[in-house]
Scaffold this motif. Structure first.
Motif, PDB file in Angstrom:
ATOM      1  N   MET A   1      27.782  -4.614  59.470  1.00  0.00           N
ATOM      2  CA  MET A   1      27.235  -3.313  59.200  1.00  0.00           C
ATOM      3  C   MET A   1      26.292  -2.932  60.343  1.00  0.00           C
ATOM      4  O   MET A   1      25.543  -3.760  60.837  1.00  0.00           O
ATOM      5  CB  MET A   1      26.487  -3.323  57.872  1.00  0.00           C
ATOM      6  CG  MET A   1      26.038  -1.954  57.491  1.00  0.00           C
ATOM      7  SD  MET A   1      25.210  -1.770  55.897  1.00  0.00           S
ATOM      8  CE  MET A   1      26.040  -2.866  54.821  1.00  0.00           C
ATOM      9  N   THR A   3      23.319  -0.126  61.689  1.00  0.00           N
ATOM     10  CA  THR A   3      22.336   0.872  61.282  1.00  0.00           C
ATOM     11  C   THR A   3      22.165   1.862  62.424  1.00  0.00           C
ATOM     12  O   THR A   3      21.996   1.461  63.578  1.00  0.00           O
ATOM     13  CB  THR A   3      20.990   0.211  60.962  1.00  0.00           C
ATOM     14  OG1 THR A   3      21.197  -0.755  59.928  1.00  0.00           O
ATOM     15  CG2 THR A   3      19.965   1.231  60.510  1.00  0.00           C
ATOM     16  N   HIS A  58      23.409   3.441  57.204  1.00  0.00           N
ATOM     17  CA  HIS A  58      24.117   2.174  57.407  1.00  0.00           C
ATOM     18  C   HIS A  58      25.606   2.465  57.446  1.00  0.00           C
ATOM     19  O   HIS A  58      26.129   3.109  56.536  1.00  0.00           O
ATOM     20  CB  HIS A  58      23.767   1.179  56.298  1.00  0.00           C
ATOM     21  CG  HIS A  58      22.299   0.934  56.188  1.00  0.00           C
ATOM     22  ND1 HIS A  58      21.606   0.201  57.121  1.00  0.00           N
ATOM     23  CD2 HIS A  58      21.397   1.332  55.278  1.00  0.00           C
ATOM     24  CE1 HIS A  58      20.344   0.142  56.774  1.00  0.00           C
ATOM     25  NE2 HIS A  58      20.179   0.845  55.661  1.00  0.00           N
TER      26      HIS A  58
END
Length: 60
Positions: A1, A3, A58
């Motif tokens: 993931m 950000t 995110h």
């Protein structure tokens, strides 16, 4: 993931301008994203009015 960060000023977001400068767009999809909070903060201080917000998103 991953950000990413966006800068919102009023009802608009910072975005790439046509001539390489920074512009504004009402669309989050067209907005410039930054890979660090510090980078977004610097862009906001240089290009946004008082009361800007840095929005965190995110992504996968």
């Amino acid at each position: 993931m991953t950000t990413v960060y966006f800068v919102k000023t009023g009802e608009q977001y910072l975005c790439p301008g046509e001539d390489g400068d920074v512009g504004l767009t009402p669309s989050l999809e067209e907005a410039e994203h930054f890979l660090s909070y510090e980078e977004a903060e610097l862009a906001a201080r240089e290009n946004a009015g008082p009361g800007y917000l840095i929005i965190t998103q995110h992504r996968q």
